[in-house]
Design a protein around this motif. Structure first.
Motif, mmCIF file in Angstrom:
data_model
loop_
_atom_site.group_PDB
_atom_site.id
_atom_site.type_symbol
_atom_site.label_atom_id
_atom_site.label_comp_id
_atom_site.label_asym_id
_atom_site.label_seq_id
_atom_site.Cartn_x
_atom_site.Cartn_y
_atom_site.Cartn_z
ATOM 1 N N UNK A 1 7.864 -4.202 -4.728
ATOM 2 C CA UNK A 1 7.590 -5.474 -4.044
ATOM 3 C C UNK A 1 7.492 -5.266 -2.538
ATOM 4 N N UNK A 2 8.499 -4.674 -1.950
ATOM 5 C CA UNK A 2 8.563 -4.510 -0.495
ATOM 6 C C UNK A 2 7.446 -3.597 0.016
ATOM 7 N N UNK A 3 7.260 -2.466 -0.636
ATOM 8 C CA UNK A 3 6.269 -1.491 -0.189
ATOM 9 C C UNK A 3 4.860 -2.069 -0.207
ATOM 10 N N UNK A 4 4.524 -2.780 -1.295
ATOM 11 C CA UNK A 4 3.181 -3.336 -1.394
ATOM 12 C C UNK A 4 2.979 -4.501 -0.436
ATOM 13 N N UNK A 5 4.021 -5.282 -0.180
ATOM 14 C CA UNK A 5 3.897 -6.337 0.831
ATOM 15 C C UNK A 5 3.499 -5.738 2.174
ATOM 16 N N UNK A 6 4.140 -4.629 2.541
ATOM 17 C CA UNK A 6 3.806 -3.976 3.808
ATOM 18 C C UNK A 6 2.401 -3.386 3.761
ATOM 19 N N UNK A 7 2.092 -2.683 2.703
ATOM 20 C CA UNK A 7 0.790 -2.016 2.570
ATOM 21 C C UNK A 7 -0.359 -3.011 2.727
ATOM 22 N N UNK A 8 -0.340 -4.073 1.935
ATOM 23 C CA UNK A 8 -1.448 -5.022 1.976
ATOM 24 C C UNK A 8 -1.488 -5.806 3.288
ATOM 25 N N UNK A 9 -0.329 -6.025 3.900
ATOM 26 C CA UNK A 9 -0.301 -6.824 5.129
ATOM 27 C C UNK A 9 -0.873 -6.086 6.332
#
Length: 207
Positions: free
Chosen positions: A78-86
């Motif tokens: 959850x956290x990693x993908x939130x950062x990646x896409x943002x």
């Protein structure tokens, strides 16, 4: 409740760097699944009132080993993908290089922006199997590079630094378009990294 980052662009907006099907599958399937599971397991652990960062930083406090593992994997996802896409924007809108405080810090830490890209790309390419390469900032503003396997990140690994940029090298991030050519994906990814967004995240660390 932990909310999945909402894409401010259409699935095909990152083409030709990342194709529409990859973005849709990556965000709407993988990221959505991590988000739902993280919410479920955080509720089961009685941790829903805490932030994702707080949960990932204190995984050892969860004594149920199966639940701890589920929180590590799904919370990280959850956290990693939130950062990646943002930190991604369409190629014609993305700020191609940092300036200001972050730009100067990258230059003083790594020699130049190009040298930074070489170093973090090397970490992304040398990560065996699934994982991530990270640019993180400490509370004093200093920058560090690292890599991690699976859905681990600097927070869950206790590295005392907040991620501000990442490269996802799980195969689902690039395989539909690039097949086994991870290096091509990593190289092209920099065309859609929006450094204005990374600068904002870095600024939040300094506050």
């Amino acid at each position: 409740m932990f909310e999945q980052y909402k894409l401010p662009f259409s699935f095909d907006a990152l083409e030709p760097v990342i194709d529409a099907l990859t973005v849709e599958t990556h965000w709407a399937k993988h990221h959505a699944a991590y988000t739902k599971a993280f919410n479920d397991f955080a509720q089961k652990a009685g941790l829903s009132s805490k932030s994702a960062e707080e949960i990932l930083a204190s995984l050892d406090d969860v004594k149920d080993t199966a639940l701890q593992k589920a929180l590590r994997n799904n919370g990280g996802g959850y956290y990693n993908h939130n950062l990646y896409f943002s930190t991604l924007s369409p190629k014609d809108k993305a700020k191609k290089a940092p300036d200001g405080v972050l730009g100067e810090k990258i230059k003083s830490t790594f020699g130049s922006f190009d040298e930074f890209k070489e170093k973090i790309s090397a970490l992304a390419l040398s990560q065996f199997g699934s994982g991530w390469a990270w640019l993180s900032a400490k509370s004093d503003g200093s920058l560090v590079l690292s890599q991690s396997a699976n859905q681990d990140n600097p927070i869950s690994l206790g590295e005392d630094a907040k991620p501000i940029f990442c490269i996802d090298v799980w195969e689902h991030a690039y395989y539909l378009k690039y097949k086994n050519l991870r290096a091509s994906y990593v190289k092209e990814l920099f065309d859609i990294v929006d450094w204005a967004k990374v600068e904002d995240i870095y600024s939040s660390v300094l506050k």
